[in-house]
Structures are given as structure tokens and as C-alpha cells.
Design a protein around this motif. Sequence first.
Motif, short mmCIF file in Angstrom:
data_model
loop_
_atom_site.label_atom_id
_atom_site.label_comp_id
_atom_site.label_asym_id
_atom_site.label_seq_id
_atom_site.Cartn_x
_atom_site.Cartn_y
_atom_site.Cartn_z
N GLY A 1 0.82 -1.21 0.00
CA GLY A 1 0.00 0.00 0.00
C GLY A 1 0.86 1.26 0.00
N ARG B 1 -6.12 0.48 9.30
CA ARG B 1 -6.92 0.22 10.51
C ARG B 1 -6.10 0.36 11.79
N HIS B 2 -4.82 0.07 11.70
CA HIS B 2 -4.00 0.11 12.92
C HIS B 2 -3.26 1.45 13.05
N LEU C 1 2.13 -6.76 7.81
CA LEU C 1 2.77 -8.00 8.27
C LEU C 1 4.22 -7.77 8.64
N ASN C 2 4.82 -6.77 8.02
CA ASN C 2 6.22 -6.48 8.29
C ASN C 2 6.30 -5.20 9.09
N LEU D 1 10.06 -9.36 9.48
CA LEU D 1 11.42 -9.34 8.91
C LEU D 1 12.42 -10.31 9.56
N ALA E 1 14.61 -11.50 7.03
CA ALA E 1 15.59 -11.10 6.04
C ALA E 1 14.84 -10.38 4.96
N MET E 2 15.45 -9.35 4.42
CA MET E 2 14.87 -8.80 3.21
C MET E 2 15.44 -9.63 2.07
N THR E 3 14.56 -10.36 1.39
CA THR E 3 15.02 -11.16 0.26
C THR E 3 15.26 -10.22 -0.93
N CYS F 1 -7.94 4.00 11.07
CA CYS F 1 -9.08 4.36 10.26
C CYS F 1 -9.35 3.23 9.26
N GLY F 2 -10.03 2.21 9.76
CA GLY F 2 -10.29 1.04 8.92
C GLY F 2 -11.45 1.26 7.97
N SER G 1 -5.01 -3.70 -0.19
CA SER G 1 -3.98 -4.68 0.17
C SER G 1 -4.47 -5.56 1.31
N HIS H 1 -5.89 -10.62 8.17
CA HIS H 1 -5.91 -11.77 7.26
C HIS H 1 -6.74 -12.90 7.85
N TYR I 1 0.46 -15.98 4.09
CA TYR I 1 0.66 -15.55 2.70
C TYR I 1 -0.65 -15.45 1.94
N LEU J 1 5.32 -11.58 -3.14
CA LEU J 1 5.44 -11.63 -1.68
C LEU J 1 6.79 -11.15 -1.18
#
Length: 479
Positions: free
Chosen positions: A24, A43-44, A50-51, A65, A67-69, A236-237, A267, A425, A431, A457
Amino acid sequence: MERTTGSIDGNHYETVIIGAGMSGLAAGIRLAYFGKNVLILERHNAAGGLNSFYSFQGRKYDVGLHAMTNFVRSGTKGTPLGKVLRQLRLERESFDLSEQKGSRIIFPGVELQFNNDFELFESEVIRAFPHEKDNFAKLIELIRSFNEVALDNEETSARVEIAKIIKDPLLIDMILLPLMYYGSAQENDMDFSQFVVMFKSLFFEGFARPFEGVRQIIRVLLKRYKELGGQRKMKCGVKQIILDKDQVKALELDNGDTITADKVISSAGLVETLRMCSDHPTTTGNDNIGRISCMETTTVLNKEPSEFGWEDTILFFSDQAKAEYACPKNLVDPRSGVVCLPNNYQYGEGRTLEEGFLRITALANFDKWTQLPEEEYQASKKEWHQVLLDKALHLLGTKTIQDVQPHVITTDIFTPRTIKKYTGHLAGALYGAPHKTRDGRTPIKDLFICGTDQGFLGIVGAMLSGISMANLHILQPSS
Ligand SMILES: Cc1cc2nc3c(=O)[nH]c(=O)nc-3n(C[C@H](O)[C@H](O)[C@H](O)COP(=O)(O)OP(=O)(O)OC[C@H]3O[C@@H](n4cnc5c(N)ncnc54)[C@H](O)[C@@H]3O)c2cc1C
């Protein structure tokens, strides 16, 4: 300056983005750069999805996190990281990335080392599976020539495709396990395009981490978005997407306000987004809810991992030759998982994390965790933390927990319940949905999906997804 007002007529925007996760934020930056009147709704109160990270007892923990792939060194052309930086007009130094020291895939009786130089992994495969040398070369040739990001690729089973080339089932599982753990929404398999995305991002490219963890990346993205005049509203969801026939008419927010937008990019997940639409039954997409969720434990130590002799960055392990990557029958399945040591990146002279961190991830059953009464929930967290810690210490070659216990400062644990709470989710699906909408389209006009359920992803993948969907559906809508 971040626009505080600036909507076209008070509550109308050209584009509203649902969610301030990596995808996003990246979509928002791209649109704001081209002068679009864009609003991100989250919303949060924290960005990152997720990260993200959270503070607990005065300590900041990374969620997500390991690792950043997709890490490549400066000057490497034609890779996702370069594309993300270019499209968002960011300097690569701003992420302050340091490379991994080295990682391992551990199965019974055999292990494969890898780092950010593909030659190591290649030589390890040939060492451990000499009989597969030529077949592995063929697989690599196929991966190199495959266009994994084509939005019209058919969904096919990676297992089936790999088995046409590689004959040793153990090698197939050893290659698949890390890739599934870092990016498969399907049980015991993954879509072949996704397999190629993940293979390139882990083995051809590699792992890196910002010294300050994921908050460094979030900070850079938020700053860029603000500089470009993008607007965002936290806490603000979006409660409902109000439709007029099959077209987005307005968004009803959790606080009861209504806003309108020409286009919406979500997202929040494919099924989650469709279920937000008025007139869509709550059973929409029942057959496309992911079952892969996890538990993660973090042990904070008063010593560097290397002082215990632990030099690995990441370990992917399976106790069985046939690795299990599926929703477990019990609360947790400790037979496979990931061990991560965030201290073990090459941060450079004089840069060491203040404390030692040992993180362990294993698959977990969302339904079982959510059905537990609170007291049992807390007790089970502790119990499984111990099981996973014992397991990790064994893999790391530490014989007894007594060697480590006196150095433990604190621990923290999250479960599938936590993932659901903080990302929305369904089923705490790590995922997202097993079947993605690769072109981001939904049955609703002017409503698009980016991020996890579009199908790219990881941190870099999610940012690339936001960029691609903003380009495709908003900036070049005719294509
Ligand atoms: C435990 C774990 C470990 C991981 N480890 C790594 C790793 O080491 N390296 C890596 O590269 N990737 C990792 N990933 C994957 C990576 O985190 C994701 O692929 C990526 O962050 C997904 O970003 P996203 O923007 O698609 O979605 P999300 O991060 O899910 O963001 C969606 C956002 O939308 C918000 N939202 C949802 N519904 C609404 C609503 N109705 N209204 C408003 N806001 C809403 C959510 O709160 C959330 O902030 C990991 C993921 C997990 C869960």
C-alpha cells in the motif's frame, strides 16, 4: 508537506488505498509522485502490516522481517530491488542494508549452505547430490529463462514441474522448503511462477537486513510518501465498500464516515476485500482462504549469538526427508521451521545490535489457537516456546539449555491469533489466499488488489506489487 486536506471536494479522492503495509505504501508513493490525489487508510496505528514492529517492555521487536530477500549488490541491473528503488525514486543507501553471513538448509543427514553468492549454493547441491549435477543445471537454465512476472502465467504446480527435471525427492524438498516458508500460500507446494520468483529472490539474489530492522524501511517509505503530498489516515479502517451494481460507489469507515474515490486499491487480501463489499455474502471465497499460518518465538539474550558459537543467519530445517509444509493437526508442528539470528548480518565495524536475538518460526493451526481459553492460550505459548527453543538449540549445536538459560533476558511469542488481529488476514493466513489475482483485477469495476493476494510476496515483492498495480490500473489504465 503531507496534505491534510486536499481531497477534491472534502471527502473524494482519485485513489484510496486500503492498508499501509509495504504494498500500500509503495502504491501510494508511486501515485503521489505523479500528482494523484491519494489517500491511504490503515486500521492500525502502525504502518508496515505483516512487516512491522512493536514495542513491548521498552524493547522494539520486528514482526515479519527475518531477512529482506531480493538483495543484490549495488550496480546489479534488472532485478526487483533496483526496480523498486527506481520507481519510488529512493536511494539504496536509505535502506541501510547489510548482507547475511550465511544460511543453511538442514534435513536428516544432509545440509546445504548458501549465502548471497549463488555459486556457493550451486557447489553445495553438486557436493551433496552429485548424481543431480546435470539436472540441477537444467533447472537453473529453466529458472533463468522463465518470465515469472508475466501477469497471464497459468497456475501450475512447482512440485510437478521440478520433478520433470530433478529425480531425487530429497533434493526437491530441500530446494522447496525455504521457498515455501518464505512465500507459499499453498500446502506442500507452490505455484511454479511463485517458485521462480522465490528461487531468484533467495538463491540468485539473497538476504540483507537494515541495521535498525524493518522500521528503517517503513520510515523511508513514510517520509517519501509525505514529501510527495500523499495523505494517510491511521486507526481508520474500511468497514464496507459500498457498491452500485458492480462498481465502487463509496467507502464506509469504521468510525461511520463515508468517503468516495474514483478507484480503490486494496492490500487487505482478495477474499477479505470482496467480503467488505456490500451485497457480498460473508461466505464469499470460502474455498480460497489460506491455511498456512505460524507461531514465532523471540528469545532476547544478553550476549551476541556468535558468543554461543552460532554463526548462521537463517536455518531452514526439516526433521523428515519428506518435509511437511501444511496446516498442522496440533497447535504447532515443530518438525520443520525457520531459525533466524538477526545479529548475524555483516553490519560493519563497530555496529552490533545491543542484544542478542534468536527467532524461531514454525507452522501453527489457526483454529486450534483461537479456540483456546485465555489461560490455556498463555500456557500453550510458553510450552511451545520451550519446544521450539530446544529444537533450535539442538540445530545450532548447543547441547543443553542450561548453557543459554542464564543469558535469557526476555522472550516474546506471537501466534496465528496475533497475525489475524494485526493484519486482518482471515485464518491468520501468512501468505493470504492460495489462488492469487495476478493482474490485480476483481469482479468489481475500479476495485483492485495489490500485495499478498496479487501474488508478489516478501518486502521487495510487496512493494513491487503496489508499484505494478498502481502503474497498470491507475497510471496506465488503458494497458
Ligand atoms: C511472520 C512473517 C514473517 C515474514 N518474514 C518475511 C521476511 O523475513 N522477509 C520478507 O521479505 N517478507 C517476510 N514476510 C512477508 C511480508 O511480510 C509480506 O509479504 C508483505 O509484508 C505483505 O505486504 P502487503 O502490503 O501485501 O500486506 P500486509 O502487510 O498484510 O498489509 C495490509 C495492511 O492492510 C491493513 N488492513 C487490512 N484490512 C483493512 C481495512 N479493512 N481497513 C484498513 N486497513 C486494513 C492491515 O492492517 C495491514 O496493515 C513475512 C510475513 C510474516 C507474516
